[in-house]
Design a protein around this motif. Sequence first.
Motif, mmCIF file in Angstrom:
data_model
loop_
_atom_site.group_PDB
_atom_site.id
_atom_site.type_symbol
_atom_site.label_atom_id
_atom_site.label_comp_id
_atom_site.label_asym_id
_atom_site.label_seq_id
_atom_site.Cartn_x
_atom_site.Cartn_y
_atom_site.Cartn_z
ATOM 1 N N MET A 213 -17.843 38.781 -91.988
ATOM 2 C CA MET A 213 -16.914 38.929 -90.864
ATOM 3 C C MET A 213 -15.638 38.124 -91.051
ATOM 4 N N ASP A 214 -15.518 37.421 -92.165
ATOM 5 C CA ASP A 214 -14.372 36.529 -92.389
ATOM 6 C C ASP A 214 -13.443 37.143 -93.431
ATOM 7 N N THR A 251 -24.975 49.354 -94.321
ATOM 8 C CA THR A 251 -23.772 49.717 -95.074
ATOM 9 C C THR A 251 -22.604 48.789 -94.750
ATOM 10 N N ALA A 252 -22.431 47.736 -95.542
ATOM 11 C CA ALA A 252 -21.298 46.805 -95.380
ATOM 12 C C ALA A 252 -20.123 47.279 -96.232
ATOM 13 N N LEU A 253 -19.623 48.470 -95.922
ATOM 14 C CA LEU A 253 -18.566 49.079 -96.738
ATOM 15 C C LEU A 253 -17.261 48.286 -96.662
ATOM 16 N N GLY A 254 -16.867 47.894 -95.447
ATOM 17 C CA GLY A 254 -15.595 47.195 -95.280
ATOM 18 C C GLY A 254 -15.488 45.910 -96.091
ATOM 19 N N PRO A 255 -16.451 44.996 -95.957
ATOM 20 C CA PRO A 255 -16.393 43.769 -96.753
ATOM 21 C C PRO A 255 -16.397 44.032 -98.255
ATOM 22 N N ALA A 256 -17.181 45.004 -98.712
ATOM 23 C CA ALA A 256 -17.227 45.310 -100.144
ATOM 24 C C ALA A 256 -15.888 45.837 -100.631
ATOM 25 N N GLY A 285 -14.679 46.140 -90.666
ATOM 26 C CA GLY A 285 -14.552 47.572 -90.876
ATOM 27 C C GLY A 285 -15.651 48.377 -90.226
ATOM 28 N N TYR A 286 -16.501 47.698 -89.421
ATOM 29 C CA TYR A 286 -17.567 48.389 -88.680
ATOM 30 C C TYR A 286 -16.924 49.457 -87.800
ATOM 31 N N TYR A 296 -7.422 49.163 -87.603
ATOM 32 C CA TYR A 296 -6.526 48.083 -88.039
ATOM 33 C C TYR A 296 -6.986 47.519 -89.375
ATOM 34 N N PHE A 297 -8.280 47.326 -89.555
ATOM 35 C CA PHE A 297 -8.800 46.736 -90.793
ATOM 36 C C PHE A 297 -8.473 47.602 -92.002
ATOM 37 N N TYR A 298 -8.778 48.886 -91.937
ATOM 38 C CA TYR A 298 -8.556 49.745 -93.095
ATOM 39 C C TYR A 298 -7.062 49.961 -93.361
ATOM 40 N N ARG A 299 -6.267 49.998 -92.313
ATOM 41 C CA ARG A 299 -4.823 50.126 -92.499
ATOM 42 C C ARG A 299 -4.245 48.874 -93.156
ATOM 43 N N ASN A 300 -4.695 47.714 -92.705
ATOM 44 C CA ASN A 300 -4.214 46.449 -93.271
ATOM 45 C C ASN A 300 -4.639 46.302 -94.724
ATOM 46 N N LEU A 301 -5.886 46.635 -95.015
ATOM 47 C CA LEU A 301 -6.384 46.525 -96.384
ATOM 48 C C LEU A 301 -5.656 47.508 -97.298
#
Length: 565
Positions: A213-214, A251-256, A285-286, A296-301
């Motif tokens: 989460m960080d 599925t921890a897709l966002g952190p990966a 990314g949940y 916001y997470f996927y756009r920022n990444l």
Amino acid sequence: MIKSKSNSILGIISFVCVIPPAASRSRFGCLNVDVNVVSVNIGRLVDLKNIAVPVGSSPPLQCRGCSAAVSQISDIQQDQGGSDWTCEFCSQHNRFDSSSSSSAPSMPSCDMLYLHEDTDGDYVNLEDLLVVFCVDISGSMCVTAEVEISNAVTTPVHVSRLQSIQDAIQRSLTFLLQTCPQGRVALVTFNDEVTVYGDGTGVPLMLKEWELMDFDFLKSQGQQFTCPRCVAESIDTLRCRVQEMREHGSTALGPAALVSVAMASRYSGSKVIICTDGLANTGLGYIDDACQSSSYFYRNLANEAAEKGVIVSVLTFEGTDCRLAEVGRLADRTGGRVNIVNINTVSSEIQSVLEDNVIATNVKATFLIAEGMYFKYEDHSHHKLVKEIGNVTEDLEITYQFGIKESSLQNFIQRDKVPFQLQLDFKTRDLQRATRILTLEKSVVPDSSLVKDSLNVAVLGVHCAQLTARLTMDGRVREAHREVLAQRELLQHMGERNQEEDVYENWINTMTVICDDLSSTPQSKSREGKKQSPGSTMKVLSDEVANVVYRFKRANSIMLKKQGQ
């Protein structure tokens, strides 16, 4: 309208006639569509390997009003104290003293390249890039399907999704060893934890629980992880790590994805290939319909990856729900591929991803047209349009649609020519900053019947695909649907006249898919003029529709020639 003149760069920049709005409606009956389209092959323009254009030794002189550059078509009046130039785009008067005017080329070319003295880093080995395989090993990856076998085996053979990925990566390692032995490969897996193997020779890094989460912590772990060795040295250990993968967990897709992008960002032009079959449901990314944080997470990444010159591709399995509309942002922004695969096609699709090489990064395109004209479907009605493109591969094409303001129509009918200018600012793979400026002048023809039989069907088809996809993602589904139907009717009409039946047939097969998909979405049934928010559009798009939309946003003329696309 504006008729194209013969020019060597028209193979890279293709114009369809500019037709005044009133004339367009009268000539094509009830068709509510304009054909004022420019197609630009950005990939060819920023590829400096085989470029044969004049190279400027100093920055070009630019208009103080609209930043247009002096070119061969500029009317410059010189005197002892300097020079005067009235900009052909905005009519701004510019006065340059003798010191600045002497730095301009005596005969400015219509196609100029400027190489900046400063670079953004030290020497870069172009073969020193990184491919990160980011693989989903959650429990659903154990689902099996029958594989196609070319020999005479009669007993059905079933393999799991993970087994198909393992086989595809093994084939990719062999390919990379043969074609780029000095390149680097890293492996990252994810379920309810993220495991970073790198090149497989060291101790894996396990990330779990609060760490997922960080954002800053995950980013630093990716950046600081031991640099992978070249594939020629690490291939054996990598093969073992790949074969050891087993399915279990969430599925921890966002952190990966974050860790993988951070690792790849060390080398401009690197790639991250995400293979997944499930909805991101652990860590950053949940994806939750009640919360917009994932968008916001996927756009920022995606923006961070594009800034570092990293291409991210997203591959999902058919029959699953991964909310591809959200996760696909990573590929859309960075120039990667979005596709739905199956057990039989995943290997060939990864192969295609590996063959997509970045030519330039941080690409910004500035397009200028004459004052009194405007760009359609943009947020403003100015005659200058700036687009942040980011990473560019060799087959990237973009299109612009423009028109003439009603208040300026009579003025343009009386003019003989109008100017167009494209300015491209970019960085090459070796971090050389460059600017390429192309300027064209087009003759004005007041009667559309003189050129209606020479409309470029391929340009119109590519533009319609890109435009409808962009409108859909922006929540303007009714406009996208209307544009599909109008352009489809126009291309059918022009195809018969031009006898470009094969191009038309390929185009119509492609556009029928998106037309039918758009018609089935709830937004297409909303009341006239009502715009949906992009977030609400993302939530209702199925993976199949999102896959088509993302592919069409990066449509090109090559795609039109492939049957069944």
